[in-house]
Write a protein that holds these residues in place. Structure first.
Motif, mmCIF file in Angstrom:
data_model
loop_
_atom_site.group_PDB
_atom_site.id
_atom_site.type_symbol
_atom_site.label_atom_id
_atom_site.label_comp_id
_atom_site.label_asym_id
_atom_site.label_seq_id
_atom_site.Cartn_x
_atom_site.Cartn_y
_atom_site.Cartn_z
ATOM 1 N N PHE A 69 77.494 48.598 42.798
ATOM 2 C CA PHE A 69 76.506 49.252 41.938
ATOM 3 C C PHE A 69 75.178 48.480 41.900
ATOM 4 O O PHE A 69 74.437 48.546 40.924
ATOM 5 C CB PHE A 69 77.049 49.398 40.516
ATOM 6 C CG PHE A 69 78.231 50.319 40.415
ATOM 7 C CD1 PHE A 69 78.039 51.690 40.245
ATOM 8 C CD2 PHE A 69 79.520 49.834 40.506
ATOM 9 C CE1 PHE A 69 79.124 52.546 40.157
ATOM 10 C CE2 PHE A 69 80.606 50.684 40.418
ATOM 11 C CZ PHE A 69 80.420 52.045 40.237
ATOM 12 N N GLU A 98 83.058 57.133 32.767
ATOM 13 C CA GLU A 98 83.590 55.831 33.184
ATOM 14 C C GLU A 98 83.337 54.751 32.146
ATOM 15 O O GLU A 98 83.832 53.629 32.274
ATOM 16 C CB GLU A 98 82.968 55.414 34.518
ATOM 17 C CG GLU A 98 83.401 56.303 35.680
ATOM 18 C CD GLU A 98 82.685 55.918 36.959
ATOM 19 O OE1 GLU A 98 82.229 54.778 37.069
ATOM 20 O OE2 GLU A 98 82.584 56.781 37.833
ATOM 21 N N GLY A 99 82.521 55.056 31.144
ATOM 22 C CA GLY A 99 82.219 54.067 30.110
ATOM 23 C C GLY A 99 81.415 52.893 30.618
ATOM 24 O O GLY A 99 81.400 51.827 30.023
ATOM 25 N N GLY A 100 80.695 53.081 31.756
ATOM 26 C CA GLY A 100 79.899 51.992 32.312
ATOM 27 C C GLY A 100 78.448 52.401 32.521
ATOM 28 O O GLY A 100 78.003 53.424 32.002
ATOM 29 N N PHE A 101 77.747 51.588 33.306
ATOM 30 C CA PHE A 101 76.327 51.830 33.533
ATOM 31 C C PHE A 101 76.114 52.383 34.934
ATOM 32 O O PHE A 101 76.923 52.178 35.822
ATOM 33 C CB PHE A 101 75.547 50.517 33.369
ATOM 34 C CG PHE A 101 75.418 50.070 31.941
ATOM 35 C CD1 PHE A 101 74.192 50.095 31.301
ATOM 36 C CD2 PHE A 101 76.522 49.623 31.233
ATOM 37 C CE1 PHE A 101 74.063 49.692 29.983
ATOM 38 C CE2 PHE A 101 76.412 49.212 29.922
ATOM 39 C CZ PHE A 101 75.173 49.241 29.283
ATOM 40 N N GLU A 102 74.958 53.049 35.127
ATOM 41 C CA GLU A 102 74.692 53.697 36.414
ATOM 42 C C GLU A 102 74.531 52.705 37.558
ATOM 43 O O GLU A 102 74.988 52.926 38.658
ATOM 44 C CB GLU A 102 73.408 54.525 36.307
ATOM 45 C CG GLU A 102 73.633 55.894 35.725
ATOM 46 C CD GLU A 102 72.319 56.651 35.612
ATOM 47 O OE1 GLU A 102 72.375 57.821 35.247
ATOM 48 O OE2 GLU A 102 71.247 56.091 35.868
ATOM 49 N N GLY A 103 73.803 51.630 37.312
ATOM 50 C CA GLY A 103 73.535 50.681 38.397
ATOM 51 C C GLY A 103 72.942 49.414 37.851
ATOM 52 O O GLY A 103 72.985 49.137 36.649
ATOM 53 N N ALA A 104 72.355 48.591 38.758
ATOM 54 C CA ALA A 104 71.835 47.291 38.348
ATOM 55 C C ALA A 104 70.615 47.438 37.431
ATOM 56 O O ALA A 104 70.439 46.656 36.497
ATOM 57 C CB ALA A 104 71.486 46.471 39.584
ATOM 58 N N ILE A 130 81.353 45.717 28.692
ATOM 59 C CA ILE A 130 80.743 47.039 28.483
ATOM 60 C C ILE A 130 80.444 47.774 29.783
ATOM 61 O O ILE A 130 79.841 48.847 29.767
ATOM 62 C CB ILE A 130 79.460 46.965 27.630
ATOM 63 C CG1 ILE A 130 78.448 46.012 28.256
ATOM 64 C CG2 ILE A 130 79.765 46.563 26.198
ATOM 65 C CD1 ILE A 130 77.106 46.035 27.535
ATOM 66 N N GLY A 131 80.831 47.184 30.906
ATOM 67 C CA GLY A 131 80.715 47.933 32.161
ATOM 68 C C GLY A 131 79.356 47.880 32.829
ATOM 69 O O GLY A 131 78.987 48.809 33.547
ATOM 70 N N THR A 132 78.589 46.798 32.601
ATOM 71 C CA THR A 132 77.360 46.633 33.382
ATOM 72 C C THR A 132 77.727 46.163 34.798
ATOM 73 O O THR A 132 78.901 45.907 35.085
ATOM 74 C CB THR A 132 76.429 45.578 32.729
ATOM 75 O OG1 THR A 132 77.179 44.377 32.536
ATOM 76 C CG2 THR A 132 75.885 46.075 31.397
ATOM 77 N N HIS A 133 76.699 46.046 35.662
ATOM 78 C CA HIS A 133 76.996 45.729 37.078
ATOM 79 C C HIS A 133 76.070 44.649 37.621
ATOM 80 O O HIS A 133 75.464 44.808 38.667
ATOM 81 C CB HIS A 133 76.846 46.993 37.932
ATOM 82 C CG HIS A 133 77.680 48.131 37.462
ATOM 83 N ND1 HIS A 133 79.053 48.111 37.511
ATOM 84 C CD2 HIS A 133 77.341 49.315 36.907
ATOM 85 C CE1 HIS A 133 79.525 49.250 37.008
ATOM 86 N NE2 HIS A 133 78.508 49.987 36.630
ATOM 87 N N PHE A 134 75.962 43.539 36.903
ATOM 88 C CA PHE A 134 75.088 42.464 37.385
ATOM 89 C C PHE A 134 75.638 41.835 38.663
ATOM 90 O O PHE A 134 74.887 41.417 39.522
ATOM 91 C CB PHE A 134 74.944 41.376 36.318
ATOM 92 C CG PHE A 134 74.256 41.843 35.074
ATOM 93 C CD1 PHE A 134 72.891 42.070 35.073
ATOM 94 C CD2 PHE A 134 74.968 42.074 33.906
ATOM 95 C CE1 PHE A 134 72.240 42.511 33.929
ATOM 96 C CE2 PHE A 134 74.332 42.517 32.761
ATOM 97 C CZ PHE A 134 72.968 42.730 32.772
ATOM 98 N N SER A 142 71.768 48.014 33.980
ATOM 99 C CA SER A 142 72.330 46.793 33.399
ATOM 100 C C SER A 142 71.216 45.858 32.924
ATOM 101 O O SER A 142 71.255 45.315 31.821
ATOM 102 C CB SER A 142 73.194 46.067 34.436
ATOM 103 O OG SER A 142 74.179 46.937 34.943
#
Lengths: 200, 620
Positions: B322, A124-130, B313-317, A133
């Motif tokens: 997520f 997905e090109g993203g991060f696992e979770g908070a 970049i697809g972070t999830h703040f 991040s």
């Protein structure tokens, strides 16, 4: 407001300029401190909210606790090295190089950590979770501190080698740089403490 | 000394012919900036698939940052640090060149370190921003002139609201501390320059790089979120949000630098004899304002960096799926957002407290009370942010405490009212243009303050939140008080900044048009808000038609008044009456220097022997 015309020198004394620069750097440290505080606040806020159990998913990855401390170590060594050197000026030549080299190594280590994060979702090109991040964000701030610290350390090493770091004004500047390196170490330790609390 | 820290200046060769510094200016900055942005854009396109929104955001964001860095390299901002790095500090001649010595008008287009040049750069920049923001306000009001108006579509309307908001907020943050904090403040305290002249230039040129970035938002889909850019809406928005985010990050860095610079200048460079109780109240207000921004703005910057990472970049703040949270954004934003109101307000009020004694010819009523009032506002402003989150659902049990802290802030604010009223009480007001601003503030700020108490009240806010009532309230505060103070400051210090008097006739016409139009505009908006008209919506019910028509007529009056003011400023700057050295008979130090002001401000350093407001009493 009445004035009189007492004549004073047009060029400020090195001590005056030195104190001025020190205050300016301390105010910048306050701003940087507020930024680091905002990140640490965000880390614990999201960790404690744990929205949809998304802080650290069940099969999620984390950095090891020791990696945060390992990345704080170069900052601590650099702060000690620089502050020791500016108090014993005869050893500043060697210690300024030590400060620079240690920070350069830390810079490479931090870059390596961010380049090899265990929690990227490749598909997905993203991060696992908070958590992932926040860990990335804190690592990025550390990286920026390494870049700034390495720049200052390189300047001091070159100037010491060229003999530019003499005189009262330069003594003040080295002392002011010491405040900056000490702050970098404190902020790295604060980030290391923060990332030591990964799991909810 | 303008730029030299120490060492003796050689007068023999002011312009070093071979230094790179002499060849760099705004033009080279723009060329290098555009090249950097283009290179980054095409490199990004070759690296990442631009079809995905995340990749497109990444490319755009990096290109915008590349423009800023390239511009700063091209204008010579990094020559000083680079020369320090290699141990070859700038020579005295180079520093004098940077200070603009003997360069005429061209110094305004260079990386000039003279605080007076930076002050004028800020003044022109602020006028451009206010002009752009004001034009967007006129477009917004035109669309709202009748219900069902389709003058602009809803998408463009949203972008107009967002861009108007952020442009005006940025402009108002710097409207007083930028021009007057840079040009006037150092002279007012008897300093020869700012503490860090190169950082002073950097703070302006950083801000300058953000202006085209913000304007570019129009080409990438605009800013549909309003100036608050709430997440996750901002994370989902189109490419224009990248421009907003980059602008805020640059602005936060610029503000931190300017804040550290002005604070250090005031703390360490005051003239001999200028004890803290002799510091002019504008200097106190400006310093408090910029010092408050130092700890406040970084959290705003952090909030925008997180939004940028979510987008690029697809972070999830801020993505609840997520583990992220929209509340986190609200906290970070409003921890900055409410102190920011006072960052805007305090310098404007301080200018009017500076003006009142001069034109009432009576001492400032209770200087200590004024300082205590300002300090009280600063202290409380960091404890009120969650009143913006009453109805967000975040910890309702804390609504009560935040209501109390918010209402408490009216106490120190009331002290400032008392200081102004006490100063003009039994004075003999000289009704010149700057003094009219004092009366305008007393009226506008009273309405802005009292309606703020309604909004701080939880049950009332439950009804009024998100309505036009809120819009009218903060315009009464920010425009009615802060902008009024800044315009009064311009009228007051115009002779010192330009050497000419501001044309009085057009100034009066402008003042009355703006003030009457302002009341019509926002009293109409209070009525619509009280009836329930929501803000940030392109259309409305027939029930609000009369209020909105009245508001739009008021807006046009304000617009015409502002055009008259612009004419007055431009005409007076070019052909105005030559100003005497001290046209107002004021007692602060800036009026002791002739125009044009000497590069180092004073031929001989002043020594202060009395307080600045000793009108009508013997000197102490």
């Amino acid at each position: 407001m009445s004035t009189s015309t007492e004549h004073v020198m047009h060029h400020d004394a090195p001590e005056v300029v030195g104190r001025r620069e020190r205050l300016g750097v301390r105010l910048i440290i306050v701003a940087d401190g507020a930024f680091i505080f905002a990140m640490i606040f965000s880390y614990f806020y999201l960790r404690n909210l744990n929205v949809n159990n998304g802080w650290l998913p069940a099969d999620g990855h984390t950095f090891t606790v020791s990696s945060g401390w390992l990345l704080a170590l170069p900052f601590i060594i650099a702060a000690i090295s620089h502050n020791f050197g500016q108090k014993r000026r005869e050893s500043m030549g060697v210690l300024s190089i030590v400060t620079f080299v240690v920070l350069a190594i830390g810079l490479v280590m931090q870059w390596s950590q961010l380049s090899n994060m265990p929690f990227m979702l490749a598909e997905e090109g993203g991060f696992e979770g908070a958590y992932a991040s926040m860990a990335f964000f804190l690592g990025g701030a550390n990286l920026l501190h390494y870049v700034l610290g390495t720049f200052v350390a390189l300047g001091i090493a070159i100037r010491t080698k060229r003999g530019s770091s003499t005189g009262t004004h330069e003594t003040w500047r080295l002392r002011t740089a010491g405040s900056w390196f000490t702050w970098l170490a404190i902020s790295a330790v604060a980030c290391a403490i923060t990332t030591s609390f990964a799991a909810v | 000394m303008t730029t030299l820290d120490h060492a003796k200046v050689s007068e023999s060769r002011p312009n070093p012919p071979k230094s790179l510094i002499t060849k760099l200016n705004m033009g080279t900055g723009m060329i290098v900036g555009i090249v950097f942005a283009e290179v980054m854009y095409f490199w990004g396109k070759s690296m990442w698939d631009r079809q995905e929104a995340v990749m497109e955001n990444r490319i755009l964001t990096l290109s915008m940052f590349a423009w800023c860095i390239g511009f700063l390299i091209g204008i010579g901002a990094f020559i000083g640090p680079f020369r320090w790095l290699i141990g070859k500090d700038l020579t005295d001649e180079e520093q004098l060149f940077l200070a603009g010595k003997g360069q005429g008008v061209s110094r305004y287009f260079r990386y000039c370190t003279d605080h007076k040049v930076v002050g004028i750069q800020y003044l022109v920049g602020v006028m451009v921003m206010l002009g752009a923001g004001g034009t967007m306000a006129m477009m917004i009001r035109t669309n709202l002139i009748t219900p069902g108006s389709k003058w602009v579509n809803a998408e463009i309307y949203n972008s107009l609201v967002g861009l108007h908001g952020i442009t005006m907020i940025v402009a108002l943050i710097i409207v007083s501390t930028g021009p007057f904090g840079n040009f006037i403040l150092p002279i007012m305290i008897g300093a020869r320059d700012m503490a860090f002249p190169r950082l002073n230039a950097l703070s302006w040129w950083l801000l300058f790089t953000a202006i085209p970035v913000l304007c570019s938002a129009w080409f990438f889909g605009g800013i549909p979120t309003g100036w608050t850019a709430y997440a996750p809406l901002s994370v989902q928005a189109g490419g224009g949000m990248n421009a907003f985010i980059v602008t805020i990050i640059i602005f936060a860095i610029s503000s931190a630098i300017a804040g550290a610079n002005i604070t250090t200048t005031v703390v360490t460079m005051r003239a001999k004899g200028m004890k803290w109780n002799r510091v002019p109240i504008f200097v106190i207000g400006a310093t408090i304002s910029v010092a408050m921004a130092i700890p406040a703005f970084p959290s705003f910057m952090a909030s925008q960096m997180m939004a940028a990472f979510d987008r690029t970049i697809g972070t999830h703040f801020y993505d609840a799926e997520f583990g992220g949270s929209g509340w986190l954004y609200a906290h970070l934003f409003w921890i900055m957002g409410h102190p920011e109101v006072y960052v805007i307000l305090i310098p404007g009020v301080a200018i009017l407290m500076e003006i009142a004694p001069v034109f009432a010819r009576s001492p400032l009523f209770s200087y200590t009370t004024a300082v205590v009032g300002l300090a009280g506002i600063v202290g409380l402003s960091f404890l009120v942010w969650a009143h913006h989150m009453y109805i967000s659902g975040w910890l309702p049990s804390l609504n009560g405490p935040f209501m109390v802290t918010t209402e408490m802030i009216s106490i120190p604010t009331g002290l400032l009212f008392l200081v102004l009223l006490g100063t003009i009480w039994r004075g003999r007001p000289w009704m010149k243009l700057p003094m009219l601003g004092v009366y305008a503030l007393l009226w506008n700020f009273l309405i802005g303050g009292i309606t703020g108490i309604y909004l701080s009240d939880v049950p009332a806010d439950d009804y009024l939140h998100g309505s036009m009532f809120v819009t009218a309230h903060f315009h009464y505060t920010l425009m009615g008080a802060a902008l009024t103070g800044a315009i009064a400051g311009l009228a007051y210090w115009f002779p010192k900044m330009t050497g000419r008097m501001l044309d009085e006739r057009s100034g009066y016409i402008s003042f009355w048009l703006v003030q009457i139009g302002f009341q019509v505009l926002f009293l109409g908006m209070f009525a619509a808000g009280s009836q329930g008209q929501p803000r940030r919506v392109a259309d409305y019910e027939q029930a609000f038609a009369t209020s909105d028509l009245i508001s739009t007529i008021g807006a046009y009056l304000v617009g015409i008044g502002m055009i008259v003011l612009l004419y007055s400023v431009v005409h007076s700057w070019r052909k105005g009456k030559i100003a005497p050295m001290n046209p107002w008979g004021a007692k602060t130090l800036e009026w002791t220097v002739p125009y044009p002001i000497y590069l180092e401000n004073f031929h001989e350093a002043p020594v202060v022997t009395s307080d600045p407001y000793g009108y009508g009493r013997s000197e102490k």
